[in-house]
Design an enzyme around this catalytic site. Sequence first.
Site, short mmCIF file in Angstrom:
data_model
loop_
_atom_site.label_atom_id
_atom_site.label_comp_id
_atom_site.label_asym_id
_atom_site.label_seq_id
_atom_site.Cartn_x
_atom_site.Cartn_y
_atom_site.Cartn_z
N LYS A 48 0.36 -1.53 0.63
CA LYS A 48 0.14 -0.04 -0.25
C LYS A 48 1.25 1.31 0.14
O LYS A 48 0.40 1.94 0.85
CB LYS A 48 -0.83 0.08 1.01
N HIS A 100 7.10 -7.35 -2.14
CA HIS A 100 7.18 -7.00 -0.75
C HIS A 100 7.79 -7.75 0.67
O HIS A 100 7.47 -6.99 1.94
CB HIS A 100 5.50 -6.96 0.16
N SER A 130 -4.89 3.44 3.87
CA SER A 130 -4.98 2.29 3.32
C SER A 130 -4.98 1.18 2.88
O SER A 130 -5.62 0.31 2.78
CB SER A 130 -3.84 2.78 1.92
S1 PPS Z 1 -0.07 -3.03 -3.48
O1 PPS Z 1 -1.56 -4.01 -2.79
O2 PPS Z 1 0.55 -2.94 -1.65
O3 PPS Z 1 0.28 -3.31 -4.69
O4 PPS Z 1 -0.47 -1.44 -3.14
P1 PPS Z 1 -0.70 0.03 -3.41
O5 PPS Z 1 0.14 -0.03 -4.86
O6 PPS Z 1 1.85 -0.55 -3.17
O7 PPS Z 1 -0.61 0.83 -3.03
C1 PPS Z 1 -1.92 1.63 -3.29
C2 PPS Z 1 -1.86 2.56 -3.33
O8 PPS Z 1 -1.45 4.08 -4.03
C3 PPS Z 1 -2.40 4.72 -4.77
N1 PPS Z 1 -1.89 4.87 -5.92
C4 PPS Z 1 -1.73 5.63 -6.82
N2 PPS Z 1 -1.80 6.86 -6.06
C5 PPS Z 1 -2.07 7.70 -6.99
N3 PPS Z 1 -1.37 7.94 -8.24
C6 PPS Z 1 -1.52 6.62 -8.95
N4 PPS Z 1 -1.37 6.95 -10.25
C7 PPS Z 1 -1.38 5.65 -8.07
N5 PPS Z 1 -2.14 4.07 -8.18
C8 PPS Z 1 -1.83 3.55 -6.91
C9 PPS Z 1 -3.75 3.77 -4.22
O9 PPS Z 1 -4.60 4.74 -4.55
C10 PPS Z 1 -3.93 3.41 -3.07
O10 PPS Z 1 -3.91 3.99 -1.82
P2 PPS Z 1 -5.47 4.51 -1.19
O11 PPS Z 1 -4.61 5.67 0.00
O12 PPS Z 1 -5.15 3.41 -0.64
O13 PPS Z 1 -5.70 5.22 -2.60
#
Ligand code: PPS
Length: 283
Positions: A48, A100, A130
């Site tokens: 996340k 991870h 998140s």
């Molecule tokens: S995972 O399941 O571990 O692979 O998730 P991960 O991709 O690490 O984290 C998901 C969070 O990243 C946000 N996210 C983004 N934020 C801004 N811009 C872009 N392009 C983007 N892509 C993914 C996603 O919304 C999750 O954060 P939260 O705070 O829950 O919205």
Amino acid sequence: MEMAKKSFEYFQYNGVTFVSPIHSIEQLEWVKDLKMDPDIPLLVSYPKSGTTWVQQIVSLILSNPNDTDEKSKNLSQKAPWIEYTLFKTDFNKHQLLTTHLNHEMVPNVVKSKMIKIIYLARNPKDVIVSSYHFHKYSRFLTAPKDFQDFLEQFVEGNVFYGSWFDHIRDWYSHKDELNFLFVTYEDMQKDLRSVIEKVASFLNKKLDAGTLESILDQCTFNAMKKNPYTNSHNLSGLFHSDKGSFYRKGIVGDWKNHFLVSQNEWFDSIYQEKMADFPVKFD
Ligand code: PPS
């Protein structure tokens, strides 16, 4: 999806929580001796932290971002997690590998300067928020009782992939032995262009102005949410589609809408205790 028909179960390995059948002890043991291609970088993050965002950026940097064949491949195929039981060592298919895992558990070959490592970090308070929502949204994780309970479990490291504190401290303490680039979610939000340029330079890729603009367009939150190749929402076997969204808010500071003043003070005191000497400061 095959995996969706099975029931999910937590298990512990090296004191860290994993989920079967997404993970298995055999896969976690196997991964330690994984042979890796030095031309393929490894993205490392605690869950996340914005992993998907960086997967998209790196995969666009490494391919022509206007290549239609590349655009029609799922991100999870282009940048798979090495510890997932579905991972196969067919390196030709991948531009980037993802994990991870903590430093102790990664392939031995990663613990040298041979493999380029991009370590992504995010303010733990936003990671908690998140992750809290992700636990409700995912079928493979146990829905938290409430936010307070989840916060306590997170601080104890009793969550998927273990302690955030151990993850970042451990990786960061080894950075000088590694071919290591550290990026943060907050920097990406503040100045994505500079982060993309920094990552491209780390990967020895020159980006012309048009390519950079195209990458910027394709990695916005809305573009990635709309794009079926970057949004795995449809894997309904893995997610409760009615209980949220993978692309939830994508902002910095949503923790302020979730933490009570007392929870914030408590978390700050824990953070001070565990991280006072840590050189990176989050806003
Ligand atoms: S995972 O399941 O571990 O692979 O998730 P991960 O991709 O690490 O984290 C998901 C969070 O990243 C946000 N996210 C983004 N934020 C801004 N811009 C872009 N392009 C983007 N892509 C993914 C996603 O919304 C999750 O954060 P939260 O705070 O829950 O919205």
